[in-house]
Design an enzyme around this catalytic site. Sequence first.
Site, PDB file in Angstrom:
ATOM      1  N   ALA A   1       0.882  -1.381  -0.019  1.00 53.12           N
ATOM      2  CA  ALA A   1      -0.187   0.510  -0.439  1.00 53.12           C
ATOM      3  C   ALA A   1       0.877   1.246   0.208  1.00 53.12           C
ATOM      4  O   ALA A   1       2.677   0.984  -1.104  1.00 53.12           O
ATOM      5  CB  ALA A   1      -0.830   0.075   1.038  1.00 53.12           C
TER       6      ALA A   1
ATOM      7  N   GLY B   1       2.509   3.374   6.255  1.00 47.92           N
ATOM      8  CA  GLY B   1       1.926   2.289   6.473  1.00 47.92           C
ATOM      9  C   GLY B   1       1.048   3.246   8.177  1.00 47.92           C
ATOM     10  O   GLY B   1       0.829   4.352   7.444  1.00 47.92           O
TER      11      GLY B   1
ATOM     12  N   CYS C   1       0.504   5.345  10.916  1.00 41.33           N
ATOM     13  CA  CYS C   1       1.296   6.019  11.398  1.00 41.33           C
ATOM     14  C   CYS C   1       0.689   7.532  10.234  1.00 41.33           C
ATOM     15  O   CYS C   1       0.455   8.572  10.447  1.00 41.33           O
ATOM     16  CB  CYS C   1       2.266   6.656  11.870  1.00 41.33           C
ATOM     17  SG  CYS C   1       3.004   7.760  12.704  1.00 41.33           S
TER      18      CYS C   1
ATOM     19  N   LYS D   1      -3.267  14.006  13.845  1.00 41.41           N
ATOM     20  CA  LYS D   1      -2.519  15.394  14.376  1.00 41.41           C
ATOM     21  C   LYS D   1      -2.813  17.278  13.540  1.00 41.41           C
ATOM     22  O   LYS D   1      -2.825  18.302  13.335  1.00 41.41           O
ATOM     23  CB  LYS D   1      -0.976  15.438  14.467  1.00 41.41           C
ATOM     24  CG  LYS D   1      -0.501  14.381  15.671  1.00 41.41           C
ATOM     25  CD  LYS D   1      -0.770  14.606  16.425  1.00 41.41           C
ATOM     26  CE  LYS D   1      -0.678  12.893  17.388  1.00 41.41           C
ATOM     27  NZ  LYS D   1      -1.778  12.331  16.547  1.00 41.41           N
TER      28      LYS D   1
ATOM     29  N   GLU E   1     -16.407   5.157  27.326  1.00 43.42           N
ATOM     30  CA  GLU E   1     -15.650   4.152  28.346  1.00 43.42           C
ATOM     31  C   GLU E   1     -15.556   3.343  29.033  1.00 43.42           C
ATOM     32  O   GLU E   1     -16.094   3.643  30.169  1.00 43.42           O
ATOM     33  CB  GLU E   1     -14.447   5.689  29.046  1.00 43.42           C
ATOM     34  CG  GLU E   1     -12.886   4.234  29.640  1.00 43.42           C
ATOM     35  CD  GLU E   1     -12.290   3.807  28.230  1.00 43.42           C
ATOM     36  OE1 GLU E   1     -12.300   2.282  29.093  1.00 43.42           O
ATOM     37  OE2 GLU E   1     -12.284   4.029  27.309  1.00 43.42           O
TER      38      GLU E   1
ATOM     39  N   ALA F   1     -12.910   3.561  18.886  1.00 45.07           N
ATOM     40  CA  ALA F   1     -11.776   3.901  19.218  1.00 45.07           C
ATOM     41  C   ALA F   1     -11.385   3.144  20.600  1.00 45.07           C
ATOM     42  O   ALA F   1     -11.249   3.493  21.230  1.00 45.07           O
ATOM     43  CB  ALA F   1     -11.928   5.059  19.615  1.00 45.07           C
TER      44      ALA F   1
ATOM     45  N   ASP G   1       4.381  -3.108  15.369  1.00 42.64           N
ATOM     46  CA  ASP G   1       2.955  -2.750  15.822  1.00 42.64           C
ATOM     47  C   ASP G   1       2.949  -4.529  16.273  1.00 42.64           C
ATOM     48  O   ASP G   1       2.193  -5.149  17.377  1.00 42.64           O
ATOM     49  CB  ASP G   1       1.706  -2.365  15.589  1.00 42.64           C
ATOM     50  CG  ASP G   1       1.182  -0.993  15.605  1.00 42.64           C
ATOM     51  OD1 ASP G   1       2.345   0.035  16.601  1.00 42.64           O
ATOM     52  OD2 ASP G   1       0.723  -0.185  15.481  1.00 42.64           O
TER      53      ASP G   1
ATOM     54  N   HIS H   1      13.678  31.540  30.700  1.00 41.60           N
ATOM     55  CA  HIS H   1      12.628  32.311  30.842  1.00 41.60           C
ATOM     56  C   HIS H   1      12.545  33.274  29.936  1.00 41.60           C
ATOM     57  O   HIS H   1      13.751  34.124  29.307  1.00 41.60           O
ATOM     58  CB  HIS H   1      13.196  32.816  32.397  1.00 41.60           C
ATOM     59  CG  HIS H   1      12.199  34.043  32.821  1.00 41.60           C
ATOM     60  ND1 HIS H   1      10.890  33.333  33.464  1.00 41.60           N
ATOM     61  CD2 HIS H   1      11.969  35.680  33.057  1.00 41.60           C
ATOM     62  CE1 HIS H   1       9.992  34.130  33.643  1.00 41.60           C
ATOM     63  NE2 HIS H   1      10.743  35.335  33.246  1.00 41.60           N
TER      64      HIS H   1
END
Length: 460
Positions: free
Chosen positions: A36, A40, A42, A51, A200, A265, A307, A438
Site C-alpha cells: 500500500a 504505513g 502512522c 494531528k 469508556e 476507538a 505494532d 525564561h
Amino acid sequence: MSSAKKVIVIGGGIAGYPAAIKAARLGAQVTLLEKADMGGTCLNWGCIPTKSLLHAAEVAHTVENAAAFGIRAGKPQVDFPVVMKRKDQVVAQLRKGVESLVAAKKIELIREEARLLGPGAVLAAASGRELTADAVILATGSAPAMPPIPGLEKAGAWDSNDFLAMKTLPASAVIIGGGVIGVEFAQILAGLGAKVTVLEMMDQVAPGLDREIAGLLANALNGQGIEVITGATVSKAAKQGRQKRLHYQAGGEQAQVKADCLIVAAGRKPVTPGVDPDKLGLAMENGAIKVDARMATSLPGVWAAGDVVGGAMLAHVALAEGECAAVNALGGQRRMDYRAVPSCIYSRPEVASVGLGEEAAREKGDIKVGRFSFAGCGKAVVSQNTEGLVKVITGAQHGEILGVHIIGPRATDLIAEGVLAMGLECTAEELAHAMHPHPTYSEALMEAALSLAGGAVHMP
C-alpha cells in the site's frame, strides 16, 4: 560488526522504512516490500492525519478566543472540505519525503504484497518473484480493533480509517473508547463544532494514565462540552432512521445515547498478512509475533518490529524497534530498553507522560511527588494557557526520577526532557538545578523538580 549482504524488510511503515534505511546505512543490500502507501498507519491513517485535524481545531479555538488578546476575529467558520484537503496534502507531502529517503539509500522498493516462505525466503505475490536474503525483518503493522458488540456493523460504525476518510462533519457523534484515539477524535469533532459523547469501559478516561492527570483531563473534556461516561459497558448498537443508537450500562443503570455518527476507538491489533505462523512455526503471543529483547523471532534470521510485536503500539517505539532489528540482523547486539517510553495525547490541554504513575510507583516503594501548576508559569499566563500542571515522581531515598506527567500547554514537547532525564538517571535535584530559559513552559518542569529539592520559586 559483521554485515549481512542482503536484508528484506516486509512493510513500509514507521518500523519498516527506518529499519530498511538503517540496514542500508550499515552497508546491506536492502529490498523493501510494501503493498500500500509508504509510511504505513502512522503517516497515512494515524499520527499525522489526526494531528493535522487537531491543529485545525486548535486554530478554530484560538480564533474564537482572540478577543481576550485584543484581536477581533469573530466566530470562526469551519470549511470542512478544506480542512480535510489540507490533511491529505500534509500526508502526501510527508509520504513523498519517505519515498525520497528510501530511494536515496538505493533501497529496492517492491510495491507488492509479500509472503514469507521461510527463513531468508520471501515471495512477491503479484509478480511471483522469489527473493532470498540473509535476514528478513517483519514490520506488517496493525489494524483497528473492533469489539464484539452486537449490531456494530449494521449500524454502520466507523473505525479510525473511516473517521479519517469522512467527507462531511457530523453534527453529533458517540465514540466507543476513551483512550488516546477516542480522546483525540472527540477533540477533533468537538473543536470543529460537533456534539460528542465518549463511552469508556474502564473507570477513568485514558486508562493506564496517572489517575490524577486522567481526572484533570476528564474535567477539561467535560468543560469543553464533551460528555465523558466512564465505567460504561456497551451492550448493543442499532440504526434508528439516520441516527445510530447505543445501549450501555454505567453505574448500575441502563441507558442509551443517539448520534449521527458512531465511531469505534477501541485500540488496534497486530496483523500478519502474508505470514502463516502455524505453517512456518513462528511463535506468537496474544496475537502478536513473539520476539526477544533483540527483536529476534523464533525463526532463525527473521526479526520483527513495530505494532506486529504488540506491546506499546506507538510510532516512536516502532521506529526504535525497527532500527534495533536492523542492527541485530546485521550482527549487532543491541537490546530494546522500554524503561522511558513517552506517551502523548494531543488533546486540549495536551497530556504526556513517561515512567511510572503515582499509583504504580507507590506499589514499588516510598516515593515523593512534586507538582507545579501552569498558573505559576509566566509563559503560560502570557498565552492564557494556565490549565494543568507538571508532576514529578521520585524515589524517597535517592531522589531518582521514576515518572514525569504533564497536562498543559505543549506537554507533548516538554515530555522529551522527562524522557532524557530518566534515560540519564537524573535525580530531581539535578533536574531542578539545570538552568531553564525564561519565560518558557519548560520552567514548570524545573519548578516541579524544585518542589522536591528545596521548594519551587513561584509557588506560595
